[in-house]
Scaffold this motif. Sequence first.
Motif, short mmCIF file in Angstrom:
data_model
loop_
_atom_site.label_atom_id
_atom_site.label_comp_id
_atom_site.label_asym_id
_atom_site.label_seq_id
_atom_site.Cartn_x
_atom_site.Cartn_y
_atom_site.Cartn_z
N GLY A 7 64.48 34.73 65.07
CA GLY A 7 63.96 34.29 63.78
C GLY A 7 62.46 34.34 63.65
O GLY A 7 61.92 34.01 62.59
N ASP A 8 61.76 34.77 64.68
CA ASP A 8 60.30 34.88 64.61
C ASP A 8 59.90 36.31 64.25
O ASP A 8 60.72 37.22 64.21
CB ASP A 8 59.66 34.50 65.95
CG ASP A 8 59.68 33.00 66.19
OD1 ASP A 8 59.57 32.24 65.21
OD2 ASP A 8 59.79 32.58 67.35
N THR A 9 58.62 36.50 63.99
CA THR A 9 58.07 37.82 63.70
C THR A 9 57.47 38.40 64.97
O THR A 9 56.92 37.66 65.79
CB THR A 9 56.97 37.72 62.63
OG1 THR A 9 57.53 37.19 61.44
CG2 THR A 9 56.34 39.07 62.34
N TYR A 10 57.58 39.72 65.16
CA TYR A 10 56.95 40.34 66.32
C TYR A 10 56.09 41.51 65.88
O TYR A 10 56.58 42.47 65.31
CB TYR A 10 57.98 40.82 67.34
CG TYR A 10 57.31 41.22 68.63
CD1 TYR A 10 57.07 40.27 69.62
CD2 TYR A 10 56.89 42.53 68.86
CE1 TYR A 10 56.43 40.61 70.80
CE2 TYR A 10 56.24 42.88 70.03
CZ TYR A 10 56.01 41.91 71.00
OH TYR A 10 55.35 42.24 72.15
N LEU A 11 54.80 41.41 66.15
CA LEU A 11 53.86 42.50 65.89
C LEU A 11 53.29 42.93 67.23
O LEU A 11 52.81 42.11 68.00
CB LEU A 11 52.72 42.03 64.97
CG LEU A 11 53.14 41.47 63.62
CD1 LEU A 11 51.90 41.04 62.84
CD2 LEU A 11 53.94 42.49 62.82
N SER A 12 53.35 44.21 67.51
CA SER A 12 52.85 44.72 68.78
C SER A 12 51.42 44.22 69.00
O SER A 12 50.52 44.50 68.19
CB SER A 12 52.86 46.25 68.76
OG SER A 12 52.61 46.77 70.04
N PRO A 13 51.16 43.45 70.06
CA PRO A 13 49.86 42.81 70.27
C PRO A 13 48.68 43.78 70.24
O PRO A 13 47.60 43.43 69.78
CB PRO A 13 50.00 42.18 71.65
CG PRO A 13 51.46 41.94 71.80
CD PRO A 13 52.11 43.11 71.13
N SER A 14 48.88 45.00 70.72
CA SER A 14 47.76 45.94 70.83
C SER A 14 47.21 46.38 69.48
O SER A 14 46.11 46.91 69.40
CB SER A 14 48.19 47.17 71.64
OG SER A 14 49.25 47.84 70.99
N MET A 55 55.58 18.33 66.37
CA MET A 55 56.92 18.23 65.81
C MET A 55 57.89 19.02 66.69
O MET A 55 57.48 19.92 67.42
CB MET A 55 56.95 18.80 64.38
CG MET A 55 56.11 18.03 63.39
SD MET A 55 56.03 18.89 61.77
CE MET A 55 57.79 18.89 61.31
N ARG A 56 59.17 18.67 66.61
CA ARG A 56 60.17 19.40 67.38
C ARG A 56 60.36 20.81 66.83
O ARG A 56 60.25 21.03 65.62
CB ARG A 56 61.51 18.66 67.34
CG ARG A 56 61.51 17.31 68.05
CD ARG A 56 62.91 16.71 68.03
NE ARG A 56 63.43 16.62 66.67
CZ ARG A 56 64.71 16.42 66.38
NH1 ARG A 56 65.59 16.31 67.34
NH2 ARG A 56 65.10 16.33 65.12
N GLU A 57 60.65 21.74 67.73
CA GLU A 57 60.84 23.13 67.31
C GLU A 57 61.98 23.25 66.30
O GLU A 57 61.90 24.04 65.35
CB GLU A 57 61.12 24.01 68.52
CG GLU A 57 61.25 25.49 68.20
CD GLU A 57 61.45 26.35 69.43
OE1 GLU A 57 61.73 27.55 69.26
OE2 GLU A 57 61.33 25.81 70.55
N ALA A 58 63.05 22.46 66.49
CA ALA A 58 64.18 22.51 65.56
C ALA A 58 63.76 22.09 64.15
O ALA A 58 64.23 22.65 63.15
CB ALA A 58 65.31 21.60 66.06
N SER A 59 62.86 21.12 64.07
CA SER A 59 62.36 20.67 62.76
C SER A 59 61.53 21.77 62.10
O SER A 59 61.62 21.99 60.89
CB SER A 59 61.52 19.40 62.92
OG SER A 59 62.31 18.34 63.42
N ILE A 60 60.72 22.46 62.90
CA ILE A 60 59.91 23.56 62.37
C ILE A 60 60.80 24.65 61.82
O ILE A 60 60.55 25.22 60.75
CB ILE A 60 58.97 24.13 63.46
CG1 ILE A 60 57.99 23.06 63.93
CG2 ILE A 60 58.22 25.34 62.92
CD1 ILE A 60 57.08 22.51 62.84
N LYS A 61 61.87 24.96 62.54
CA LYS A 61 62.81 25.98 62.09
C LYS A 61 63.39 25.62 60.73
O LYS A 61 63.54 26.47 59.84
CB LYS A 61 63.93 26.15 63.11
CG LYS A 61 64.87 27.31 62.81
CD LYS A 61 65.87 27.52 63.93
CE LYS A 61 66.77 28.71 63.65
NZ LYS A 61 67.73 28.94 64.76
N THR A 62 63.70 24.34 60.54
CA THR A 62 64.23 23.88 59.25
C THR A 62 63.17 24.02 58.16
O THR A 62 63.47 24.47 57.05
CB THR A 62 64.66 22.41 59.35
OG1 THR A 62 65.71 22.28 60.32
CG2 THR A 62 65.17 21.90 58.00
#
Length: 222
Positions: free
Chosen positions: A121-128, A181-188
């Motif tokens: 559920g996160d975004t991934y951008l090539s770091p370089s 905050m809890r990671e689960a709360s952030i996801k919500t």
Amino acid sequence: MIRILIADDEPLLRAGISTILSAAEDITVVAEAGSGAEAIDLAVRERPDVVLLDLRMPGMGGLAAIPRLREVAPGARVIVLTTFDEDYNIATALEAGASGFLLKRSAAEELLRGIRTVHNGDTYLSPSVTGRVVGMITTTDRARREKAKQLIARLTPREQDVLWLLGEGLSNADIGARLRMREASIKTYVSRLLGKLGCANRVQAALLVRDAGPAQRPGNRA
């Protein structure tokens, strides 16, 4: 198990990626496509979790395929595969609903990390190349800026806190640590604010933050 659809017009590249992914215990390649149109047909049939999509393909390219993939397989997340130096439509791809992008020359470890990150559920951008991508997403359109500000104003103060940090590219875990905050709360919170903003994914929300311009940072409100 993370189900993968690989869409690229280069058979050798598809074979190489498939070999890398087949070695991972939590990933399986369910289909391979040589064009955007074929990718759409296979996405309907196979229901992949993640689509690895080349932007440059004969016939329907990846850029045109992204919105159609979002329609026919809304549960699938799209990662753009690009040589980047040639693909100046990357910002458009992200705005169309791609959840991230990887360079074709990326190491196997980065490919696996990107797939798992996007699947979670996160975004991934090539770091370089993240810095270059951010530079391409700038906007000077006043109407667009005002629209972004109006949309963000609909959010609660805490939702805005989460959005600003999301706009910096932080993961749910990092946002939770920053806001205590809890990671689960952030996801919500992320799921709720995406709905309010009408954004398909975190990348679109981050672009909206960019459009809105400088904002008051979390914890510094008057």
